[in-house]
Motif scaffolding. Structure first.
Motif, PDB file in Angstrom:
ATOM      1  N   THR A   1       0.812  -1.223   0.000  1.00  0.00           N
ATOM      2  CA  THR A   1       0.000   0.000   0.000  1.00  0.00           C
ATOM      3  C   THR A   1       0.840   1.265   0.000  1.00  0.00           C
ATOM      4  OG1 THR A   1      -0.188   0.294   2.416  1.00  0.00           O
ATOM      5  CG2 THR A   1      -1.695  -1.276   1.386  1.00  0.00           C
ATOM      6  N   LEU A   2       2.168   1.142   0.027  1.00  0.00           N
ATOM      7  CA  LEU A   2       3.026   2.312   0.203  1.00  0.00           C
ATOM      8  C   LEU A   2       2.938   3.306  -0.954  1.00  0.00           C
ATOM      9  CD1 LEU A   2       6.249   0.732   1.774  1.00  0.00           C
ATOM     10  CD2 LEU A   2       4.569   2.228   2.879  1.00  0.00           C
ATOM     11  N   GLY A   3       2.684   2.826  -2.156  1.00  0.00           N
ATOM     12  CA  GLY A   3       2.678   3.728  -3.301  1.00  0.00           C
ATOM     13  C   GLY A   3       1.321   4.318  -3.647  1.00  0.00           C
ATOM     14  N   LEU A   4       0.324   4.096  -2.814  1.00  0.00           N
ATOM     15  CA  LEU A   4      -1.018   4.578  -3.142  1.00  0.00           C
ATOM     16  C   LEU A   4      -1.076   6.096  -3.159  1.00  0.00           C
ATOM     17  CD1 LEU A   4      -3.406   2.277  -1.061  1.00  0.00           C
ATOM     18  CD2 LEU A   4      -3.191   2.359  -3.545  1.00  0.00           C
ATOM     19  N   PRO A   5      -1.768   6.684  -4.136  1.00  0.00           N
ATOM     20  CA  PRO A   5      -1.997   8.128  -4.103  1.00  0.00           C
ATOM     21  C   PRO A   5      -2.780   8.524  -2.858  1.00  0.00           C
ATOM     22  CG  PRO A   5      -2.562   7.205  -6.254  1.00  0.00           C
ATOM     23  CD  PRO A   5      -2.331   6.044  -5.331  1.00  0.00           C
ATOM     24  N   ALA A   6      -2.578   9.743  -2.399  1.00  0.00           N
ATOM     25  CA  ALA A   6      -3.233  10.198  -1.173  1.00  0.00           C
ATOM     26  C   ALA A   6      -4.753  10.092  -1.275  1.00  0.00           C
ATOM     27  CB  ALA A   6      -2.815  11.629  -0.859  1.00  0.00           C
ATOM     28  N   ALA A   7      -5.307  10.419  -2.455  1.00  0.00           N
ATOM     29  CA  ALA A   7      -6.765  10.393  -2.612  1.00  0.00           C
ATOM     30  C   ALA A   7      -7.311   8.977  -2.456  1.00  0.00           C
ATOM     31  CB  ALA A   7      -7.162  10.964  -3.967  1.00  0.00           C
ATOM     32  N   VAL A   8      -6.585   7.988  -2.984  1.00  0.00           N
ATOM     33  CA  VAL A   8      -7.029   6.598  -2.859  1.00  0.00           C
ATOM     34  C   VAL A   8      -6.901   6.134  -1.411  1.00  0.00           C
ATOM     35  CG1 VAL A   8      -6.605   4.217  -3.594  1.00  0.00           C
ATOM     36  CG2 VAL A   8      -6.415   6.093  -5.245  1.00  0.00           C
ATOM     37  N   THR A   9      -5.795   6.486  -0.777  1.00  0.00           N
ATOM     38  CA  THR A   9      -5.605   6.145   0.633  1.00  0.00           C
ATOM     39  C   THR A   9      -6.735   6.720   1.481  1.00  0.00           C
ATOM     40  OG1 THR A   9      -3.197   6.035   0.415  1.00  0.00           O
ATOM     41  CG2 THR A   9      -4.070   6.444   2.614  1.00  0.00           C
ATOM     42  N   ALA A  10      -7.077   7.991   1.222  1.00  0.00           N
ATOM     43  CA  ALA A  10      -8.119   8.665   2.005  1.00  0.00           C
ATOM     44  C   ALA A  10      -9.484   8.039   1.767  1.00  0.00           C
ATOM     45  CB  ALA A  10      -8.152  10.147   1.656  1.00  0.00           C
ATOM     46  N   ALA A  11      -9.844   7.848   0.505  1.00  0.00           N
ATOM     47  CA  ALA A  11     -11.179   7.345   0.188  1.00  0.00           C
ATOM     48  C   ALA A  11     -11.381   5.923   0.687  1.00  0.00           C
ATOM     49  CB  ALA A  11     -11.415   7.413  -1.319  1.00  0.00           C
ATOM     50  N   THR A  12     -10.374   5.073   0.517  1.00  0.00           N
ATOM     51  CA  THR A  12     -10.518   3.699   0.977  1.00  0.00           C
ATOM     52  C   THR A  12     -10.538   3.638   2.505  1.00  0.00           C
ATOM     53  OG1 THR A  12      -8.123   3.380   0.714  1.00  0.00           O
ATOM     54  CG2 THR A  12      -9.543   2.650  -1.090  1.00  0.00           C
ATOM     55  N   GLY A  13      -9.781   4.519   3.146  1.00  0.00           N
ATOM     56  CA  GLY A  13      -9.795   4.559   4.606  1.00  0.00           C
ATOM     57  C   GLY A  13     -11.147   4.957   5.155  1.00  0.00           C
ATOM     58  N   ILE A  14     -11.770   5.963   4.548  1.00  0.00           N
ATOM     59  CA  ILE A  14     -13.104   6.363   4.995  1.00  0.00           C
ATOM     60  C   ILE A  14     -14.113   5.266   4.689  1.00  0.00           C
ATOM     61  CG2 ILE A  14     -14.993   8.003   4.595  1.00  0.00           C
ATOM     62  CD1 ILE A  14     -12.907  10.196   4.366  1.00  0.00           C
ATOM     63  N   ASP A  15     -13.951   4.588   3.569  1.00  0.00           N
ATOM     64  CA  ASP A  15     -14.815   3.452   3.234  1.00  0.00           C
ATOM     65  C   ASP A  15     -14.774   2.412   4.354  1.00  0.00           C
ATOM     66  OD1 ASP A  15     -16.409   1.645   1.812  1.00  0.00           O
ATOM     67  OD2 ASP A  15     -14.738   0.895   0.617  1.00  0.00           O
ATOM     68  N   ALA A  16     -13.583   2.103   4.834  1.00  0.00           N
ATOM     69  CA  ALA A  16     -13.453   1.127   5.914  1.00  0.00           C
ATOM     70  C   ALA A  16     -14.120   1.617   7.191  1.00  0.00           C
ATOM     71  CB  ALA A  16     -11.975   0.822   6.167  1.00  0.00           C
ATOM     72  N   MET A  17     -14.008   2.905   7.483  1.00  0.00           N
ATOM     73  CA  MET A  17     -14.669   3.458   8.664  1.00  0.00           C
ATOM     74  C   MET A  17     -16.191   3.341   8.531  1.00  0.00           C
ATOM     75  SD  MET A  17     -12.293   6.804   9.458  1.00  0.00           S
ATOM     76  CE  MET A  17     -13.042   7.147  11.067  1.00  0.00           C
ATOM     77  N   VAL A  18     -16.702   3.554   7.332  1.00  0.00           N
ATOM     78  CA  VAL A  18     -18.139   3.392   7.089  1.00  0.00           C
ATOM     79  C   VAL A  18     -18.557   1.949   7.364  1.00  0.00           C
ATOM     80  CG1 VAL A  18     -19.965   3.457   5.348  1.00  0.00           C
ATOM     81  CG2 VAL A  18     -18.279   5.296   5.452  1.00  0.00           C
ATOM     82  N   HIS A  19     -17.736   0.992   6.916  1.00  0.00           N
ATOM     83  CA  HIS A  19     -18.051  -0.409   7.178  1.00  0.00           C
ATOM     84  C   HIS A  19     -18.214  -0.656   8.677  1.00  0.00           C
ATOM     85  CE1 HIS A  19     -15.873  -1.576   3.191  1.00  0.00           C
ATOM     86  NE2 HIS A  19     -17.131  -1.209   2.989  1.00  0.00           N
ATOM     87  N   ALA A  20     -17.301  -0.118   9.469  1.00  0.00           N
ATOM     88  CA  ALA A  20     -17.359  -0.322  10.913  1.00  0.00           C
ATOM     89  C   ALA A  20     -18.579   0.347  11.526  1.00  0.00           C
ATOM     90  CB  ALA A  20     -16.075   0.211  11.558  1.00  0.00           C
ATOM     91  N   ILE A  21     -18.852   1.582  11.116  1.00  0.00           N
ATOM     92  CA  ILE A  21     -19.980   2.324  11.682  1.00  0.00           C
ATOM     93  C   ILE A  21     -21.301   1.651  11.328  1.00  0.00           C
ATOM     94  CG2 ILE A  21     -21.252   4.505  11.584  1.00  0.00           C
ATOM     95  CD1 ILE A  21     -18.496   5.870  11.118  1.00  0.00           C
ATOM     96  N   GLU A  22     -21.449   1.266  10.065  1.00  0.00           N
ATOM     97  CA  GLU A  22     -22.720   0.665   9.652  1.00  0.00           C
ATOM     98  C   GLU A  22     -22.897  -0.740  10.236  1.00  0.00           C
ATOM     99  OE1 GLU A  22     -24.814   2.628   6.160  1.00  0.00           O
ATOM    100  OE2 GLU A  22     -23.154   1.521   5.234  1.00  0.00           O
ATOM    101  N   ALA A  23     -21.805  -1.484  10.400  1.00  0.00           N
ATOM    102  CA  ALA A  23     -21.925  -2.788  11.048  1.00  0.00           C
ATOM    103  C   ALA A  23     -22.385  -2.625  12.492  1.00  0.00           C
ATOM    104  CB  ALA A  23     -20.591  -3.527  10.991  1.00  0.00           C
ATOM    105  N   TYR A  24     -21.851  -1.615  13.174  1.00  0.00           N
ATOM    106  CA  TYR A  24     -22.177  -1.414  14.585  1.00  0.00           C
ATOM    107  C   TYR A  24     -23.636  -1.002  14.780  1.00  0.00           C
ATOM    108  CZ  TYR A  24     -21.165  -0.307  19.477  1.00  0.00           C
ATOM    109  OH  TYR A  24     -21.139  -0.297  20.850  1.00  0.00           O
ATOM    110  N   THR A  25     -24.221  -0.394  13.774  1.00  0.00           N
ATOM    111  CA  THR A  25     -25.600   0.083  13.878  1.00  0.00           C
ATOM    112  C   THR A  25     -26.564  -0.722  13.015  1.00  0.00           C
ATOM    113  OG1 THR A  25     -25.194   1.746  12.150  1.00  0.00           O
ATOM    114  CG2 THR A  25     -24.868   2.433  14.430  1.00  0.00           C
ATOM    115  N   SER A  26     -26.103  -1.837  12.447  1.00  0.00           N
ATOM    116  CA  SER A  26     -26.942  -2.638  11.557  1.00  0.00           C
ATOM    117  C   SER A  26     -28.213  -3.095  12.272  1.00  0.00           C
ATOM    118  CB  SER A  26     -26.145  -3.852  11.061  1.00  0.00           C
ATOM    119  OG  SER A  26     -26.819  -4.518  10.021  1.00  0.00           O
ATOM    120  N   LYS A  27     -29.334  -2.918  11.615  1.00  0.00           N
ATOM    121  CA  LYS A  27     -30.629  -3.144  12.263  1.00  0.00           C
ATOM    122  C   LYS A  27     -30.963  -4.620  12.442  1.00  0.00           C
ATOM    123  CE  LYS A  27     -35.509  -1.844  11.761  1.00  0.00           C
ATOM    124  NZ  LYS A  27     -36.477  -1.089  10.923  1.00  0.00           N
ATOM    125  N   LEU A  28     -30.615  -5.445  11.467  1.00  0.00           N
ATOM    126  CA  LEU A  28     -31.116  -6.818  11.464  1.00  0.00           C
ATOM    127  C   LEU A  28     -30.152  -7.840  12.047  1.00  0.00           C
ATOM    128  CD1 LEU A  28     -32.978  -7.057   8.042  1.00  0.00           C
ATOM    129  CD2 LEU A  28     -33.886  -6.497  10.308  1.00  0.00           C
TER     130      LEU A  28
END
Length: 384
Positions: free
Chosen positions: A180-207
């Motif tokens: 992952t060392l050569g990733l552009p900053a934008a890709v690093t940022a977007a994928t990192g926030i994507d992972a945070m969304v996964h955690a947040i939505e899993a924690y609040t998943s209704k079903l």
């Protein structure tokens, strides 16, 4: 506590430099012919240069399918499957971002000798029930968690369709932050926030919210929040990148068992209509979806706030509101576009986007608050 089931990838290797042993791992599975599924950028940036020579040394034949594109189409999946069949592949490796790993999952299933099901037969939940080839996943971004999920997303003529089946869970995931060392900053940022969304939505998943997913989501969010700015600002910080890769994996394990919801449902149409990267699409609607959910999810968001804010948490103030504001601060700090309009989305498309989001009922049913088409339009409008 309600009863629950939990499934994940059987084995993980989490260590910098571990991808150089990929060929040995394939050989230990008894593989003789391996198809490695990836994209052209992986080849162009030399990420396979330290990996491929090991196959000859291990006595394993390897071929590379490198035509995967973002949001892979049915044609890409079928072309990779045809190559796997032609070479009589007995093991599949997904090497790259979520698109490559999603494609590899389907190839491992569809290229199994004598497979009776085609791609069209397995869309939906638990439609793929037969055997598959052995499957190893090597993520090169800290975001999707696809290396530990039973989900593959394909772009069809009418939008995005998912294949969800335990048969798609890989046998081994190799988490090597050196990739992952050569990733552009934008890709690093977007994928990192994507992972945070996964955690947040899993924690609040209704079903299917469950204690194991909760534990994984909390630790994932702690790791991701503590390291996201660092890896964007200091891209060669290997320990921070390894922490991000582990955080994304833990978040993937969480949402594989307590599924994501409205953020993803509203993000998918942005990817289809405007070809925005998935992580960026999630980031653009995240804060507005959380605000929409506040009336029912405020206590859960408050539980997550200390993990994200750390010592920036202010006692006495609404913790759920602080969580949302901190996510906005992180969004700004990573340099990603802040609004739909800034990302190139047009105002006259919002109604159609809302209509398309309603097709993602597989995800919307997991949201803590019911989302109508009018609600979706309101969220897009607020994010515009």
């Amino acid at each position: 506590m309600h009863g629950f089931t939990f499934s994940s990838t059987a084995h993980l290797i989490c260590a910098a430099g571990s991808a150089t042993g990929l060929a040995v791992q394939c050989a230990s599975c008894g593989a003789r012919n391996v198809l490695l599924v990836t994209d052209a950028g992986i080849l162009r940036h030399g990420l396979l240069d330290g990996v491929l020579p090991g196959f000859a040394a291990a006595g394993v034949n390897v071929a590379v399918y490198s035509e995967v594109l973002a949001d892979p189409s049915e044609a890409v999946v079928l072309a990779a499957t045809a190559q796997a069949r032609a070479m009589q592949a007995d093991l599949i490796v997904g090497f790259g971002g979520g698109s490559s790993m999603d494609t590899a999952k389907l190839v491992a299933y569809l290229a199994y000798p004598g497979q009776q099901q085609g791609l069209a037969d397995i869309y939906g939940v638990d439609q793929a029930t037969g055997p598959r080839l052995p499957l190893i996943q090597v993520p090169t971004t800290a975001g999707t968690g696809s290396e530990v999920t039973p989900i593959s997303i394909v772009t069809t003529a009418t939008g995005k369709s998912g294949v969800v089946s335990r048969q798609l869970l890989p046998d081994l995931a190799i988490l090597d932050a050196q990739l992952t060392l050569g990733l552009p900053a934008a890709v690093t940022a977007a994928t990192g926030i994507d992972a945070m969304v996964h955690a947040i939505e899993a924690y609040t998943s209704k079903l299917r919210k469950n204690p194991l997913s909760d534990l994984l989501a909390r630790e994932a969010l702690r790791l991701l929040a503590a390291n996201l700015e660092r890896v964007v600002q200091v891209p060669d910080d290997l320990p921070a990148r390894q922490a991000m890769l582990l955080g994304a994996c833990l978040a993937g394990q969480a949402f594989a068992n307590a599924p994501v919801a409205a953020v993803h449902a509203l993000a998918y149409p942005l990817g289809v209509s405007f070809h925005l990267p998935h992580g960026l699409s999630n980031a653009l609607v995240l804060q507005q979806v959380l605000r929409f959910n506040l009336s029912v999810a405020r206590p859960l968001y408050a539980e997550l706030a200390p993990l994200v804010l750390g010592d920036r948490l202010q006692p006495g103030l609404d913790m759920a509101e602080q969580l949302i504001e901190e996510l906005r601060r992180l969004h700004v700090a990573t340099g990603l576009p802040l609004s739909l309009s800034e990302a190139g989305v047009t105002r006259d498309s919002l109604a159609q986007l809302a209509s398309s989001a309603m097709q993602q009922q597989r995800l919307l049913v997991n949201n803590p608050r019911h989302v109508s088409e009018a609600d979706a339009l309101g969220i897009y409008t607020a994010a515009f």
